[in-house]
Write an enzyme that holds these catalytic residues in place. Structure first.
Site, PDB file in Angstrom:
ATOM      1  N   HIS A  11     -60.644  -6.870  69.150  1.00 19.35           N
ATOM      2  CA  HIS A  11     -61.246  -6.693  70.474  1.00 19.35           C
ATOM      3  C   HIS A  11     -60.175  -6.231  71.481  1.00 19.35           C
ATOM      4  CE1 HIS A  11     -63.666  -7.834  74.074  1.00 19.35           C
ATOM      5  NE2 HIS A  11     -62.467  -8.117  74.544  1.00 19.35           N
ATOM      6  N   GLU A  12     -59.012  -6.910  71.458  1.00 19.03           N
ATOM      7  CA  GLU A  12     -57.943  -6.543  72.398  1.00 19.03           C
ATOM      8  C   GLU A  12     -57.450  -5.119  72.140  1.00 19.03           C
ATOM      9  OE1 GLU A  12     -57.146  -8.280  74.971  1.00 19.03           O
ATOM     10  OE2 GLU A  12     -58.524  -9.850  74.352  1.00 19.03           O
TER      11      GLU A  12
ATOM     12  N   HIS B 284     -59.589  -2.467  73.695  1.00 21.07           N
ATOM     13  CA  HIS B 284     -59.321  -2.128  75.104  1.00 21.07           C
ATOM     14  C   HIS B 284     -58.286  -1.014  75.213  1.00 21.07           C
ATOM     15  CE1 HIS B 284     -61.843  -5.003  77.021  1.00 21.07           C
ATOM     16  NE2 HIS B 284     -61.230  -6.060  76.546  1.00 21.07           N
TER      17      HIS B 284
ATOM     18  N   GLU C 267     -65.978  -4.807  78.173  1.00 21.63           N
ATOM     19  CA  GLU C 267     -65.969  -5.901  77.194  1.00 21.63           C
ATOM     20  C   GLU C 267     -66.965  -5.630  76.072  1.00 21.63           C
ATOM     21  OE1 GLU C 267     -63.730  -8.141  77.051  1.00 21.63           O
ATOM     22  OE2 GLU C 267     -62.867  -7.515  78.962  1.00 21.63           O
TER      23      GLU C 267
ATOM     24  N   ASP D  35     -66.002  -5.159  72.176  1.00 22.64           N
ATOM     25  CA  ASP D  35     -66.674  -5.937  71.132  1.00 22.64           C
ATOM     26  C   ASP D  35     -67.223  -5.022  70.039  1.00 22.64           C
ATOM     27  OD1 ASP D  35     -66.141  -8.363  72.234  1.00 22.64           O
ATOM     28  OD2 ASP D  35     -68.165  -8.746  73.003  1.00 22.64           O
TER      29      ASP D  35
HETATM   30 ZN   LIG Z   1     -61.772  -8.097  76.487  1.00 25.37          ZN
END
Ligand SMILES: [Zn+2]
Length: 428
Positions: free
Chosen positions: A282-283, A286, A364, A368
């Site tokens: 997930h990170e 980004h 976000e 995801d």
């Molecule tokens: Zn996040």
């Protein structure tokens, strides 16, 4: 603009922002309290009633503290501005410094004095939050000794790093002529970008210990994930987050050679390797989806607007007098204008909060979806549930409150989206 009109505009914005925030807080408190006694049906299998009630109580306690902070903050803001606090401080600092040491020393001294007084006024809230509220819910690990050591280090960094940078920005404001605000903005952006490299490598290690991640199988998993994502990091680190708090986290920081992955020890202790991988995916999302770049670009645009506004306001007498401050006649007004703008901007910026929250929530969801593609959606879902429970985040926020403030989607929406991304065949 006349200074009376400006005073009225400021007062109206302050009343409107306070009313909005109080109304939202009231909604949140009512909604969370009303849903305190029943775990939402979709989480009944994953969460005990006791954990759900702890989350509700924690949310309510933080909200009460937030409301006190808001009320006191408004009084302090009025104290600085319309009731003459900043004016009095300015006169005292100016008389003590400007004639003897010049305008730059006066400017630095004024901002430093303001910052020290502001920090002291916020101290009771910080202490209450750490030693009472977080303590009561079992999150706090900070001892008084550690707190004092942290405070001393922060003060030292402020003096050694902060004061010279402040002097640089104020010097540009005074020396660069009509378009000083462009120069000040460029200097500020250079500082912000340098901090991306210097904070993780130099500042953060002053507060926490960072050790190379030892777990060989986890290292292999993460290297494979990063290779799939086409991202390199100079190191995988474990940070002793448990020194200060039981809250868990992971982050991916810096750029170029300074890029590193950092896991809180609290996170590794709680999550299974596959869940750690999903959280990191997930990170990484980004980064891969350019959320980080976009945020830095947006921040650059907003600081440019801020400095341009500051450049204009610092030459308008009504801006000072309307906020209860007499502008200097024999000394530069840059530092004074900077402080007033910083004080007043948040009152107007409140109304932009929902836009930023919405933008952040969209990112976000995208991160995801990325994690679902590169790792496992069901592992991310179970990791999120654990982190929600451990952090005592409420599963039943007021929908309007969440739309306004939440930078992350409420768990219900987030898990629903994860289930959509995860094909049934791999979830079972
Ligand atoms: Zn996040």
């Amino acid at each position: 603009m006349s200074s009376l009109l400006w005073t009225s505009l400021f007062a109206a914005a302050l009343v409107a922002s306070l009313a909005t925030r109080a109304w939202l807080a009231m909604r949140q408190v009512r909604h969370v309290a009303r849903h305190r006694d029943e775990v939402p049906a979709s989480f009944a299998a994953a969460l005990t009633l006791a954990a759900h009630q702890k989350a509700a109580d924690y949310t309510l306690a933080r909200s009460r503290l937030g409301q006190w902070q808001m009320a006191v903050g408004a009084v302090v803001l009025l104290g600085w501005t319309l009731f003459g606090g900043l004016d009095a401080l300015n006169v005292a600092v100016r008389d003590a410094t400007a004639a003897r040491w010049g305008g730059l020393v006066y400017g630095v001294a004024l901002v430093a004095a303001f910052t020290v007084i502001g920090s002291v006024l916020e101290l009771p809230f910080e202490l209450y939050s750490t030693f009472r509220l977080e303590q009561r819910f079992g999150f706090n690990r900070v001892t008084w000794k550690l707190w004092l050591a942290d405070a001393a280090k922060s003060l030292a960094i402020g003096v050694v790093v902060g004061l010279p940078l402040l002097a640089l920005v104020l010097w540009i404001m005074g020396a660069a002529g009509r378009f000083w605000w462009l120069g000040a903005w460029a200097a500020w952006m250079a500082i912000v970008l340098a901090a991306q490299v210097l904070v993780p490598t130099w500042i953060a290690p002053l507060f926490n210990r960072f050790e190379e991640l030892q777990d060989a199988s986890l290292v292999e998993r993460i290297r494979a994930l990063m290779a799939r994502a086409g991202l390199a990091a100079s190191g995988l680190f474990v940070m002793d987050g448990s020194r200060r708090s039981a809250h868990a986290n992971a982050y991916f920081t810096g750029f170029g050679k300074a890029r590193r992955v950092v896991f809180f020890d609290t996170l590794l202790a709680r999550l299974a390797p596959a869940e750690v991988e999903a959280v990191l995916a997930h990170e990484l999302g980004h980064f891969k989806l350019r959320h980080v770049t976009k945020r830095i670009a947006a921040m650059a645009a907003f600081t440019l607007v801020f400095f341009a506004l500051l450049g204009w306001l610092s030459t308008r007498t009504w801006f000072f007098t309307g906020l209860g401050v007499g502008p200097n006649l024999g000394a530069p007004n840059d530092a004074l204008a900077l402080l007033l703008t910083l004080l007043v901007a948040p009152v107007f910026a409140v109304f932009a909060t929902p836009l930023f929250s919405r933008w952040s929530r969209r990112d976000e969801f995208e991160a995801d979806a990325y994690a679902c593609a590169e790792a496992s959606g069901s592992d991310l879902a179970s990791a999120l549930l654990k982190l929600h429970e451990d952090n005592a985040s409420t599963l039943t926020p007021d929908p309007v409150y969440a739309r306004f403030y939440y930078s992350h989607p409420p768990a219900v929406e987030r898990l629903a989206a994860l289930t959509r991304h995860t094909p049934i065949a791999t979830a079972t």
